[in-house]
Design a protein around this motif. Structure first.
Motif, PDB file in Angstrom:
ATOM      1  N   MET A  26       0.542  -1.175   0.042  1.00  7.40           N
ATOM      2  CA  MET A  26      -0.324   0.055   0.198  1.00  7.40           C
ATOM      3  C   MET A  26       0.628   1.272  -0.091  1.00  7.40           C
ATOM      4  SD  MET A  26      -2.736   0.932   2.777  1.00  7.40           S
ATOM      5  CE  MET A  26      -3.706  -0.240   2.614  1.00  7.40           C
ATOM      6  N   GLY A  27       1.409   1.847  -0.858  1.00  7.11           N
ATOM      7  CA  GLY A  27       1.790   2.904  -1.690  1.00  7.11           C
ATOM      8  C   GLY A  27       3.132   2.625  -0.594  1.00  7.11           C
ATOM      9  N   ALA A  28       4.218   3.572   0.114  1.00  7.55           N
ATOM     10  CA  ALA A  28       5.313   3.387   0.613  1.00  7.55           C
ATOM     11  C   ALA A  28       5.522   2.945   1.647  1.00  7.55           C
ATOM     12  CB  ALA A  28       6.193   4.919   0.775  1.00  7.55           C
ATOM     13  N   GLU A  29       4.138   3.296   2.802  1.00 11.95           N
ATOM     14  CA  GLU A  29       3.929   2.574   3.913  1.00 11.95           C
ATOM     15  C   GLU A  29       2.995   3.067   4.080  1.00 11.95           C
ATOM     16  OE1 GLU A  29       5.807   6.860   6.741  1.00 11.95           O
ATOM     17  OE2 GLU A  29       6.618   6.090   5.110  1.00 11.95           O
ATOM     18  N   PRO A  30       2.338   2.237   5.515  1.00 13.66           N
ATOM     19  CA  PRO A  30       0.394   2.110   5.809  1.00 13.66           C
ATOM     20  C   PRO A  30       0.305   3.665   6.482  1.00 13.66           C
ATOM     21  CG  PRO A  30       2.046   0.559   7.098  1.00 13.66           C
ATOM     22  CD  PRO A  30       2.889   0.869   6.376  1.00 13.66           C
ATOM     23  N   PRO A  31      -0.790   4.172   5.608  1.00 11.01           N
ATOM     24  CA  PRO A  31      -1.653   5.595   6.012  1.00 11.01           C
ATOM     25  C   PRO A  31      -1.295   5.914   7.817  1.00 11.01           C
ATOM     26  CG  PRO A  31      -2.572   4.746   4.854  1.00 11.01           C
ATOM     27  CD  PRO A  31      -2.092   3.116   5.255  1.00 11.01           C
ATOM     28  N   VAL A  32      -1.313   6.772   8.279  1.00  9.02           N
ATOM     29  CA  VAL A  32      -0.829   7.633   9.261  1.00  9.02           C
ATOM     30  C   VAL A  32      -2.223   7.996   9.544  1.00  9.02           C
ATOM     31  CG1 VAL A  32      -0.623   9.386  10.803  1.00  9.02           C
ATOM     32  CG2 VAL A  32       1.168   8.275   8.816  1.00  9.02           C
ATOM     33  N   ILE A  33      -2.784   7.994  11.020  1.00  8.22           N
ATOM     34  CA  ILE A  33      -4.004   8.038  11.427  1.00  8.22           C
ATOM     35  C   ILE A  33      -3.486   9.934  12.461  1.00  8.22           C
ATOM     36  CG2 ILE A  33      -6.276   8.162  13.387  1.00  8.22           C
ATOM     37  CD1 ILE A  33      -5.455   6.471  10.160  1.00  8.22           C
ATOM     38  N   VAL A  34      -4.570  10.618  12.039  1.00  7.13           N
ATOM     39  CA  VAL A  34      -4.103  11.453  13.197  1.00  7.13           C
ATOM     40  C   VAL A  34      -4.944  12.156  13.810  1.00  7.13           C
ATOM     41  CG1 VAL A  34      -3.674  14.267  13.315  1.00  7.13           C
ATOM     42  CG2 VAL A  34      -2.318  12.681  11.378  1.00  7.13           C
ATOM     43  N   LEU A  35      -6.029  11.953  15.401  1.00 10.93           N
ATOM     44  CA  LEU A  35      -6.828  12.577  15.458  1.00 10.93           C
ATOM     45  C   LEU A  35      -6.522  14.461  16.367  1.00 10.93           C
ATOM     46  CD1 LEU A  35      -7.158   9.494  18.530  1.00 10.93           C
ATOM     47  CD2 LEU A  35      -7.538   9.851  15.980  1.00 10.93           C
ATOM     48  N   VAL A  36      -7.292  15.005  16.276  1.00  8.67           N
ATOM     49  CA  VAL A  36      -7.158  16.795  16.582  1.00  8.67           C
ATOM     50  C   VAL A  36      -7.880  16.726  17.083  1.00  8.67           C
ATOM     51  CG1 VAL A  36      -7.303  18.576  14.568  1.00  8.67           C
ATOM     52  CG2 VAL A  36      -6.444  16.750  13.683  1.00  8.67           C
ATOM     53  N   ARG A  37      -7.627  17.160  18.396  1.00  7.95           N
ATOM     54  CA  ARG A  37      -7.756  17.717  19.593  1.00  7.95           C
ATOM     55  C   ARG A  37      -8.617  16.714  20.031  1.00  7.95           C
ATOM     56  NH1 ARG A  37      -8.980  21.429  15.946  1.00  7.95           N
ATOM     57  NH2 ARG A  37     -11.645  20.742  15.817  1.00  7.95           N
ATOM     58  N   PRO A  38      -8.389  15.211  20.740  1.00  5.75           N
ATOM     59  CA  PRO A  38      -9.075  14.821  20.902  1.00  5.75           C
ATOM     60  C   PRO A  38      -9.518  14.745  21.882  1.00  5.75           C
ATOM     61  CG  PRO A  38      -7.257  13.480  20.470  1.00  5.75           C
ATOM     62  CD  PRO A  38      -6.775  14.991  20.312  1.00  5.75           C
ATOM     63  N   GLN A  39     -10.572  14.605  22.573  1.00  8.81           N
ATOM     64  CA  GLN A  39     -11.348  15.091  24.082  1.00  8.81           C
ATOM     65  C   GLN A  39     -10.837  14.128  24.997  1.00  8.81           C
ATOM     66  OE1 GLN A  39     -15.477  16.076  23.090  1.00  8.81           O
ATOM     67  NE2 GLN A  39     -14.575  17.906  23.041  1.00  8.81           N
ATOM     68  N   LEU A  40     -11.513  12.551  24.671  1.00 10.56           N
ATOM     69  CA  LEU A  40     -11.590  11.591  26.220  1.00 10.56           C
ATOM     70  C   LEU A  40     -10.159  10.658  25.571  1.00 10.56           C
ATOM     71  CD1 LEU A  40     -15.348  10.710  26.000  1.00 10.56           C
ATOM     72  CD2 LEU A  40     -13.988  12.319  27.540  1.00 10.56           C
ATOM     73  N   GLY A  41      -9.457  10.058  26.720  1.00 10.22           N
ATOM     74  CA  GLY A  41      -8.669   9.160  26.591  1.00 10.22           C
ATOM     75  C   GLY A  41      -9.725   7.992  26.337  1.00 10.22           C
ATOM     76  N   GLN A  42     -10.341   7.786  26.578  1.00 13.69           N
ATOM     77  CA  GLN A  42     -11.108   6.331  25.800  1.00 13.69           C
ATOM     78  C   GLN A  42     -11.069   6.306  24.417  1.00 13.69           C
ATOM     79  OE1 GLN A  42     -12.088   8.535  28.824  1.00 13.69           O
ATOM     80  NE2 GLN A  42     -13.003   7.267  30.136  1.00 13.69           N
ATOM     81  N   ASN A  43     -11.863   7.525  24.097  1.00 12.19           N
ATOM     82  CA  ASN A  43     -11.787   7.210  22.956  1.00 12.19           C
ATOM     83  C   ASN A  43     -10.272   7.161  21.099  1.00 12.19           C
ATOM     84  OD1 ASN A  43     -14.201   7.707  22.624  1.00 12.19           O
ATOM     85  ND2 ASN A  43     -14.167   9.691  22.861  1.00 12.19           N
ATOM     86  N   ILE A  44     -10.018   8.116  22.358  1.00  5.99           N
ATOM     87  CA  ILE A  44      -7.746   7.338  21.504  1.00  5.99           C
ATOM     88  C   ILE A  44      -7.688   6.091  21.806  1.00  5.99           C
ATOM     89  CG2 ILE A  44      -5.539   7.771  22.175  1.00  5.99           C
ATOM     90  CD1 ILE A  44      -6.084  10.747  22.654  1.00  5.99           C
ATOM     91  N   GLY A  45      -7.880   5.397  23.299  1.00 10.08           N
ATOM     92  CA  GLY A  45      -7.459   3.888  23.259  1.00 10.08           C
ATOM     93  C   GLY A  45      -7.994   3.146  22.346  1.00 10.08           C
ATOM     94  N   LYS A  46      -9.541   3.489  22.136  1.00 13.34           N
ATOM     95  CA  LYS A  46     -10.592   2.765  21.337  1.00 13.34           C
ATOM     96  C   LYS A  46      -9.946   2.806  19.782  1.00 13.34           C
ATOM     97  CE  LYS A  46     -14.659   2.737  24.379  1.00 13.34           C
ATOM     98  NZ  LYS A  46     -15.561   3.071  24.577  1.00 13.34           N
ATOM     99  N   ALA A  47      -9.435   4.192  19.424  1.00 14.61           N
ATOM    100  CA  ALA A  47      -9.315   4.179  18.063  1.00 14.61           C
ATOM    101  C   ALA A  47      -7.617   3.374  17.642  1.00 14.61           C
ATOM    102  CB  ALA A  47      -8.623   5.908  17.534  1.00 14.61           C
ATOM    103  N   ALA A  48      -7.275   3.098  18.602  1.00 17.90           N
ATOM    104  CA  ALA A  48      -5.746   2.701  18.228  1.00 17.90           C
ATOM    105  C   ALA A  48      -6.347   1.052  18.406  1.00 17.90           C
ATOM    106  CB  ALA A  48      -4.932   2.945  19.999  1.00 17.90           C
ATOM    107  N   ARG A  49      -7.128   0.883  19.181  1.00  9.38           N
ATOM    108  CA  ARG A  49      -7.200  -0.597  19.244  1.00  9.38           C
ATOM    109  C   ARG A  49      -7.684  -0.266  17.896  1.00  9.38           C
ATOM    110  NH1 ARG A  49     -12.135  -3.194  22.943  1.00  9.38           N
ATOM    111  NH2 ARG A  49     -12.470  -5.374  21.825  1.00  9.38           N
ATOM    112  N   ALA A  50      -9.308  -0.532  16.862  1.00 10.39           N
ATOM    113  CA  ALA A  50      -9.192   0.046  15.628  1.00 10.39           C
ATOM    114  C   ALA A  50      -7.702  -0.323  14.885  1.00 10.39           C
ATOM    115  CB  ALA A  50      -9.941   1.093  15.628  1.00 10.39           C
ATOM    116  N   MET A  51      -7.444   0.557  14.737  1.00  5.82           N
ATOM    117  CA  MET A  51      -6.252   1.012  14.482  1.00  5.82           C
ATOM    118  C   MET A  51      -5.219  -0.790  13.999  1.00  5.82           C
ATOM    119  SD  MET A  51      -4.233   4.628  15.145  1.00  5.82           S
ATOM    120  CE  MET A  51      -2.847   4.078  13.893  1.00  5.82           C
ATOM    121  N   LEU A  52      -5.170  -0.839  15.382  1.00  5.32           N
ATOM    122  CA  LEU A  52      -3.901  -2.328  15.474  1.00  5.32           C
ATOM    123  C   LEU A  52      -4.950  -2.889  14.955  1.00  5.32           C
ATOM    124  CD1 LEU A  52      -1.539  -3.152  15.711  1.00  5.32           C
ATOM    125  CD2 LEU A  52      -2.375  -3.553  18.631  1.00  5.32           C
TER     126      LEU A  52
END
Length: 242
Positions: A1-27
């Motif tokens: 997939m191109g040169a490398e896997p895409p980057v995920i950028v979370l802009v001004r995320p509010q809750l730590g839980q949502n950051i963790g859930k996003a990381a889970r979805a990514m992996l």
């Protein structure tokens, strides 16, 4: 997939839980480059780890930035996810279209996701060369952060060689014709005993229909044996005890 896997950028995320859930979805879908722009509660956030459910490697590698421009500074292709009209003259893609495009990109690609309540600012969307919009119910356009990330990550994974657990076991070979023929004859005999073939002049056509049903299914030898056991048990139950 191109040169490398895409980057995920979370802009001004509010809750730590949502950051963790996003990381889970990514992996889950093979992505591990997470970048955070001005998270409301700072970083690291103790609430992120439990919500990541084991995707700690993504959180450990996450990088913190002060602005979107800094977060995507090394990316040649930037995609902004939003469900709102922006008045910007920017191509709008579906997640599937964006994933196909990323697959052919040269250089790094990044996907921007806005804050839980407000989304991306128009000035931040303007930094992207593409807008990615998920087709949702027009009267209820509410996706949480992790849901949005998993939709994009899943579409991206379809362009890569990801393992499918249900494909881990090889398919059983199709039964030889002789095995299938034994099942067909056994079923014919059981149906004859049950006086199933009525009216008699339709018997050849009915037999052909039964044979076609059994033949086109592509049973394995194990499955044929199981079916023969079922037919035998049903026939014996009609005869009653000896």
């Amino acid at each position: 997939m191109g040169a490398e896997p895409p980057v995920i950028v979370l802009v001004r995320p509010q809750l730590g839980q949502n950051i963790g859930k996003a990381a889970r979805a990514m992996l889950n879908f093979g992505l591990d480059d997470l970048r955070l722009v001005a998270p409301r509660d700072g970083w690291p956030n103790p609430s992120a780890g439990p919500a990541a459910a084991g995707a700690d490697v993504v959180l450990e590698r996450a990088r913190l930035f002060g602005s979107v421009a800094e977060a995507v500074g090394d990316c040649a292709h930037v995609y902004a996810t939003t469900v709102r009209r922006r008045g910007l003259v920017v191509p709008v893609l579906s997640p599937e279209q964006a994933a196909r495009e990323v697959h052919g990109n040269d250089g790094a690609s990044a996907f921007l996701f806005g804050a839980e309540r407000s989304g991306l600012e128009t000035e931040e969307v303007a930094l992207a060369g593409r807008i990615v919009t998920v087709p949702v119910n027009p009267v209820f356009r509410s996706l949480n952060l992790a849901q949005a990330v998993i939709l994009i990550a899943y579409e991206l994974s379809k362009q890569r060689a990801m393992a499918i657990p249900t494909d881990s076991r090889p398919a059983e070979p199709r039964a030889p014709q002789a095995h299938l023929e034994g099942l067909v004859i056994q079923l014919y005999e059981a149906l004859e005993t049950a006086d199933y073939f009525q009216p008699p002049d339709r018997t050849p056509a009915t037999r052909n229909t039964i044979r076609t049903i059994l033949t086109k299914a592509g049973w394995s030898s194990r499955e044929v044996q199981a079916l023969r056991g079922i037919v035998r048990a049903l026939a014996e139950s009609r005869r009653g005890p000896a």
